[in-house]
Design a protein around this motif. Structure first.
Motif, short mmCIF file in Angstrom:
data_model
loop_
_atom_site.label_atom_id
_atom_site.label_comp_id
_atom_site.label_asym_id
_atom_site.label_seq_id
_atom_site.Cartn_x
_atom_site.Cartn_y
_atom_site.Cartn_z
N TRP A 137 38.37 43.56 35.87
CA TRP A 137 38.56 43.09 37.25
C TRP A 137 37.26 42.52 37.82
O TRP A 137 37.25 41.51 38.51
CB TRP A 137 39.07 44.20 38.17
CG TRP A 137 40.40 44.83 37.77
CD1 TRP A 137 40.75 46.12 37.94
CD2 TRP A 137 41.53 44.19 37.14
NE1 TRP A 137 42.02 46.34 37.45
CE2 TRP A 137 42.52 45.18 36.94
CE3 TRP A 137 41.81 42.90 36.68
CZ2 TRP A 137 43.76 44.92 36.35
CZ3 TRP A 137 43.05 42.64 36.08
CH2 TRP A 137 44.00 43.63 35.93
N LEU A 194 36.70 39.12 36.09
CA LEU A 194 37.60 38.06 36.58
C LEU A 194 37.30 37.72 38.05
O LEU A 194 37.61 36.62 38.51
CB LEU A 194 39.06 38.49 36.44
CG LEU A 194 39.61 38.50 35.00
CD1 LEU A 194 41.03 39.05 35.00
CD2 LEU A 194 39.59 37.11 34.39
N LYS A 214 37.35 36.74 41.59
CA LYS A 214 38.41 36.17 42.42
C LYS A 214 39.59 35.66 41.59
O LYS A 214 40.67 35.41 42.13
CB LYS A 214 37.83 35.02 43.25
CG LYS A 214 36.91 35.50 44.36
CD LYS A 214 37.11 34.66 45.62
CE LYS A 214 36.64 35.36 46.86
NZ LYS A 214 35.24 35.11 47.21
N ARG A 215 39.38 35.49 40.26
CA ARG A 215 40.47 34.95 39.43
C ARG A 215 41.43 36.06 38.97
O ARG A 215 42.40 35.80 38.28
CB ARG A 215 39.89 34.25 38.19
CG ARG A 215 39.31 32.86 38.53
CD ARG A 215 38.62 32.26 37.33
NE ARG A 215 37.52 33.13 36.87
CZ ARG A 215 37.35 33.50 35.59
NH1 ARG A 215 38.19 33.12 34.67
NH2 ARG A 215 36.33 34.27 35.25
N GLN A 216 41.11 37.33 39.34
CA GLN A 216 41.99 38.41 38.87
C GLN A 216 43.35 38.33 39.57
O GLN A 216 43.47 37.78 40.67
CB GLN A 216 41.35 39.77 39.12
CG GLN A 216 41.20 40.13 40.57
CD GLN A 216 40.56 41.50 40.73
OE1 GLN A 216 41.22 42.50 40.51
NE2 GLN A 216 39.30 41.54 41.10
N SER A 242 46.59 39.10 41.78
CA SER A 242 46.67 39.78 43.08
C SER A 242 47.33 41.15 42.88
O SER A 242 47.90 41.42 41.80
CB SER A 242 47.50 38.95 44.05
OG SER A 242 48.82 38.87 43.55
#
Ligand code: C3H
Length: 496
Positions: free
Chosen positions: A356, A359, A361-363, A365
């Protein structure tokens, strides 16, 4: 809780001292470690204690009835969290409620450690149901209190805490499972000692480590209302006792009727809870929107726990009856399989925490993580139907199948459980911080209430259909949740 109080609490807690996390996490980690050690140690042998013959030290109950009782028990353990949440939000604060809960739990395990009858078993169950309801949601709420809202360590803090839960869950079936080979009551005594040690850790380290965390009552009951509330509760308890006594003596309160009632309560109670919080004048417009977002997450959580919790009921029977227990030169105790899930959690939780962060902000939601979780939990049931598909339901199965199924389910668990704990503390309306955590645990209660209804359909004959239908349902729900995830995210109003 007011923002001012939240800030005061954070300032009072030493902000480092436990793996770069607030010192209070040490106290909560080890208290919960011991509490889960006692709970899961007891649970690892409970179903066997119930259905093993009297000559083997058990109570000699029917196997399916035993599994249904364990599911109902598990459901009530989580349902009673509403009592714990209410007591702490309105009267004691989370800290004191945790302490009282620990005492009741310890007494519950002591009751089972005294050789006795089914009466002892039910006394112990009652104490552990109330005790866990007081302790479990409140200790998780205190974890959230250690961090400010903007603190980026919060999610990782919940992952570390979740490792504490699973360290306890991992060790106890190994120890208590071994003790069961000598005597069931020795096993239950070890659980009691575990909770005692948990209380010691809590009492002796809380002052230094927790600061003001757990000391505020978020929505105190005005003294004028106290008398009215206590009278209503007292009358309610007496009324329920009369109905139960009448029902048993007249013969209409059968075991099936009880299971059905808990099944209905499992869904009715959270529904009423949602309505109550949504309509409360203390809830703001933003908080209302977040409550709406919480509903699909709650339902997904029910589906997930319905599968995960069968790891200690249906899959425990699978371990006992369908699995080769003499394997690679060693004799495996069926209770040891209960340690497989926590072992994978402890190993993989840091991997997920790292993922997490990597990643960023690309993880995915929160709703997307929940959707993925449903896919994995569904797949874990598809995995465990394969041995019957390839070899029929009557030969003994290689234990690696069971281990693979647990592994796949654990991936789902790490996508949902620590994420859900953390999201709950962020989405909670200020006036209902502890009660929102109880609502989170009600998803597990609903799942186990549902399980009490469905476990009776499991038998070697129905095995493939059983696992296939439940696993398939979870996968379908996962796809639906994924499709509506962006919408849910909007309703979360900035919470990520
Ligand atoms: O107890 C909790 O708070 C949440 N549950 C967990 O963390 C589970 N991973 C525990 S594993 C299990 C329920 C008990 C193991 O003794 C077994 C699942 C098969």
């Amino acid at each position: 809780m007011l923002n001012l109080n939240k800030q005061k609490i954070v300032e009072s807690v030493p902000q480092t001292g436990f793996f770069g996390h607030p010192k209070g996490l040490f106290t909560l980690f080890f208290t919960e470690f011991w509490e889960r050690f006692s709970y899961y140690g007891m649970k690892a042998i409970l179903v066997y204690y119930m259905y093993y013959a009297v000559t083997k030290g058990g109570l000699g109950l029917d196997q399916n009835t035993s599994v249904a009782i364990v599911s109902i028990y598990g459901s009530l353990v989580y349902m009673s969290g509403i009592i714990g949440g209410w007591l702490s939000d309105r009267i004691f604060g989370t800290g004191r409620t945790v302490f009282y809960g620990g005492i009741l739990i310890m007494l519950g395990h002591i009751a089972l450690s005294i050789p006795g009858s089914a009466a002892m078993l039910f006394t112990s169950m009652a104490l552990i149901i109330i005790g866990t309801g007081l302790l479990k949601p409140n200790i998780s709420t205190i974890v959230g209190e250690l961090y400010s809202e903007e603190d980026v360590r919060r999610d990782a803090g919940f992952s570390i805490y979740y490792m504490g839960v699973n360290l306890g869950a991992f060790l106890s079936p190994l120890i208590v499972g071994k003790a069961m080979e000598y005597n069931f009551h020795l096993g239950f005594s070890i659980a009691a000692i575990g909770m005692f040690l948990g209380l010691l850790v809590y009492v002796f380290t809380k002052k230094k480590n927790l600061g003001l965390a757990g000391t505020f009552v978020s929505n105190p009951l005005p003294p004028a209302e106290k008398k009215k509330v206590f009278t209503t509760v007292g009358l309610g308890v007496v009324l329920v006792a009369i109905i139960v006594a009448l029902g048993i003596s007249q013969g209409w309160l059968t075991f099936d009727a009880f299971v059905a009632t808990v099944g209905i309560l499992g869904f009715l109670v959270p529904a009423l809870y949602f309505i109550f919080m949504y309509r409360s004048p203390k809830t703001t417009a933003t908080e209302r929107s977040r409550i709406i977002a919480y509903i699909p997450l709650f339902l997904a959580s029910v589906m997930f726990w319905a599968i995960q919790e069968q790891g200690s009921t249906i899959l425990a029977i699978y371990a006992d009856k369908r699995t080769q227990l003499d394997f690679a030169g060693i004799h495996i105790s069926p209770a040891w399989f209960q340690s497989v899930n926590p072992l994978f959690i402890i190993t993989l939780a840091p991997v997920f925490a790292w993922l997490w962060v990597k990643l960023g902000k690309r993880q995915p939601s929160v709703p997307q993580k929940f959707a993925l979780s449903l896919l994995f939990s569904g797949l874990s049931f598809i995995v465990i139907l394969l041995p019957a598909y390839f070899g029929g339901a009557h030969s003994l199965v290689n234990p690696l199948w069971l281990i693979l199924s647990y592994l796949v389910c654990v991936i789902g668990e790490l996508l949902l459980s620590p994420v859900g704990l953390s999201a709950t503390t962020k989405l909670a309306p200020a006036a209902f911080s502890a009660q929102m955590m109880s609502l989170w645990f009600l998803s597990n209660a609903a799942a186990q209430a549902l399980n009490a209804q469905i476990v009776k359909f499991y038998s070697p004959k129905t095995e493939m259909t059983y696992f296939g239908v439940i696993g398939g349902a979870s996968i379908v729900l996962g796809f639906i949740l994924f499709a509506i995830s962006p919408k849910i995210q909007k309703y979360m109003k900035g919470v990520r």
